[in-house]
Design a protein around this motif. Structure first.
Motif, PDB file in Angstrom:
ATOM      1  N   GLY A 121      43.643 -11.736 -38.735  1.00  0.00           N
ATOM      2  CA  GLY A 121      42.470 -12.397 -39.302  1.00  0.00           C
ATOM      3  C   GLY A 121      41.224 -12.178 -38.479  1.00  0.00           C
ATOM      4  O   GLY A 121      40.115 -12.058 -39.025  1.00  0.00           O
ATOM      5  N   GLU A 122      41.390 -12.109 -37.170  1.00  0.00           N
ATOM      6  CA  GLU A 122      40.257 -11.873 -36.266  1.00  0.00           C
ATOM      7  C   GLU A 122      39.625 -10.513 -36.537  1.00  0.00           C
ATOM      8  O   GLU A 122      38.388 -10.393 -36.604  1.00  0.00           O
ATOM      9  CB  GLU A 122      40.731 -11.961 -34.813  1.00  0.00           C
ATOM     10  N   VAL A 124      39.799  -8.723 -39.346  1.00  0.00           N
ATOM     11  CA  VAL A 124      39.144  -8.749 -40.659  1.00  0.00           C
ATOM     12  C   VAL A 124      37.765  -9.399 -40.552  1.00  0.00           C
ATOM     13  O   VAL A 124      36.770  -8.883 -41.085  1.00  0.00           O
ATOM     14  CB  VAL A 124      40.003  -9.499 -41.692  1.00  0.00           C
ATOM     15  N   GLU A 125      37.682 -10.504 -39.839  1.00  0.00           N
ATOM     16  CA  GLU A 125      36.395 -11.204 -39.674  1.00  0.00           C
ATOM     17  C   GLU A 125      35.367 -10.318 -38.977  1.00  0.00           C
ATOM     18  O   GLU A 125      34.198 -10.269 -39.364  1.00  0.00           O
ATOM     19  CB  GLU A 125      36.597 -12.492 -38.885  1.00  0.00           C
ATOM     20  N   VAL A 128      34.074  -7.572 -41.350  1.00  0.00           N
ATOM     21  CA  VAL A 128      33.153  -8.097 -42.368  1.00  0.00           C
ATOM     22  C   VAL A 128      31.821  -8.512 -41.750  1.00  0.00           C
ATOM     23  O   VAL A 128      30.747  -8.119 -42.227  1.00  0.00           O
ATOM     24  CB  VAL A 128      33.805  -9.283 -43.115  1.00  0.00           C
ATOM     25  N   LYS A 129      31.872  -9.300 -40.674  1.00  0.00           N
ATOM     26  CA  LYS A 129      30.655  -9.876 -40.114  1.00  0.00           C
ATOM     27  C   LYS A 129      29.853  -8.906 -39.263  1.00  0.00           C
ATOM     28  O   LYS A 129      28.616  -8.942 -39.259  1.00  0.00           O
ATOM     29  CB  LYS A 129      30.998 -11.126 -39.295  1.00  0.00           C
ATOM     30  N   GLU A 130      30.540  -8.026 -38.531  1.00  0.00           N
ATOM     31  CA  GLU A 130      29.841  -7.158 -37.594  1.00  0.00           C
ATOM     32  C   GLU A 130      29.673  -5.723 -38.100  1.00  0.00           C
ATOM     33  O   GLU A 130      28.793  -5.004 -37.608  1.00  0.00           O
ATOM     34  CB  GLU A 130      30.571  -7.151 -36.243  1.00  0.00           C
ATOM     35  N   LEU A 135      35.558  -7.193 -48.244  1.00  0.00           N
ATOM     36  CA  LEU A 135      36.989  -7.483 -48.173  1.00  0.00           C
ATOM     37  C   LEU A 135      37.803  -6.598 -49.122  1.00  0.00           C
ATOM     38  O   LEU A 135      38.884  -6.128 -48.770  1.00  0.00           O
ATOM     39  CB  LEU A 135      37.247  -8.957 -48.492  1.00  0.00           C
ATOM     40  N   ALA A 192      43.033 -14.100 -44.985  1.00  0.00           N
ATOM     41  CA  ALA A 192      41.729 -13.593 -44.524  1.00  0.00           C
ATOM     42  C   ALA A 192      40.937 -12.942 -45.652  1.00  0.00           C
ATOM     43  O   ALA A 192      39.768 -12.585 -45.458  1.00  0.00           O
ATOM     44  CB  ALA A 192      41.927 -12.595 -43.390  1.00  0.00           C
TER      45      ALA A 192
END
Length: 233
Positions: A121-122, A124-125, A128-130, A135, A192
């Motif tokens: 999950g880390e 995937v985050e 997406v964010k950086e 997704l 996620a």
């Protein structure tokens, strides 16, 4: 996906992925140089960690970040071309992530601790964010690792994993408990936001197929490792 004497090779347009067989020790630079030259990985630019069974992820944003190879972490992510990412396993779960549209790739080393810490999950985050990934564009592969049938654990560990809220994550046979890291990581990827059709489980067990892959449990705590590689061409 094609299997050679040296490993499993996957090519998806501009992304190349490999899981090495046991005739290649991913910890051995000479082995990896030969393998990389044969299958088109730019090993001179490889990024790797000193793995500590956690959920920390290194971002490889420039060639300067390669100077930190050996830093403690269990994940890698990059958008750089011709910079292969490499993780080492021998029963733990290698998870591959790639977004062909955005040109971003990542790897996770997920033993039970990294799985419990939700390294999947880390990553995937972070993508997406950086790295501005969508997704629906992220594809994932759960690679060769120990299967539920061969992974007997304590009842305490089974109870610990209940907090992740993944269904059917273990099996009890008699008085023995068996943890399913494939199902847990697949569930965490879905939590996620990864689409189920974008999660491939190779279902290759390193214990059952020990003739092809290193197994820490079966090979007397061997120091040799399977290499999981991914590179943007």
């Amino acid at each position: 996906m094609r299997e050679t004497v040296d490993g499993i090779i996957i090519e998806d347009k501009n992304v190349k992925i490999a899981f090495t067989h046991r005739n290649i020790d991913a910890k051995n630079k000479d082995d990896m140089n030969i393998f990389s030259e044969k299958y088109g990985f730019n090993y001179s630019n490889v990024a790797f960690n000193s793995q500590v069974h956690g959920a920390s992820v290194r971002r490889i944003k420039s060639s300067a970040d390669l100077a930190e190879n050996g830093k403690e972490a269990d994940g890698l992510v990059t958008s750089l071309k011709q910079v292969p990412l490499l993780i080492f396993t021998a029963d733990c779960v290698p998870i591959v992530f790639y977004d062909k549209k955005q040109g971003v790739v990542a790897l996770a080393h997920a033993g039970w601790r990294g799985t419990y810490g939700n390294i999947a999950g880390e990553i995937v985050e972070i993508m997406v964010k950086e790295y501005s990934c969508q997704l629906g564009d992220i594809k994932t592969i759960i690679g060769p690792s120990i299967s539920k049938e061969k992974y007997e654990v304590s009842e305490d560990l089974i109870e610990k994993f209940a907090s992740l809220k993944v269904d059917n994550y273990y099996e009890k046979i008699g008085d023995s408990y068996y943890l399913d890291l494939w199902t847990i990581n697949k569930g965490l990827l879905e939590q996620a936001g990864i689409l189920e059709e974008n999660i491939e489980v190779t279902s290759i067990c390193t214990v059952k197929e020990n003739d092809k892959f290193f197994s820490y449990r079966l090979d007397n705590q061997t120091a040799k490792r399977i290499g999981t590689l991914i590179q943007i061409d």
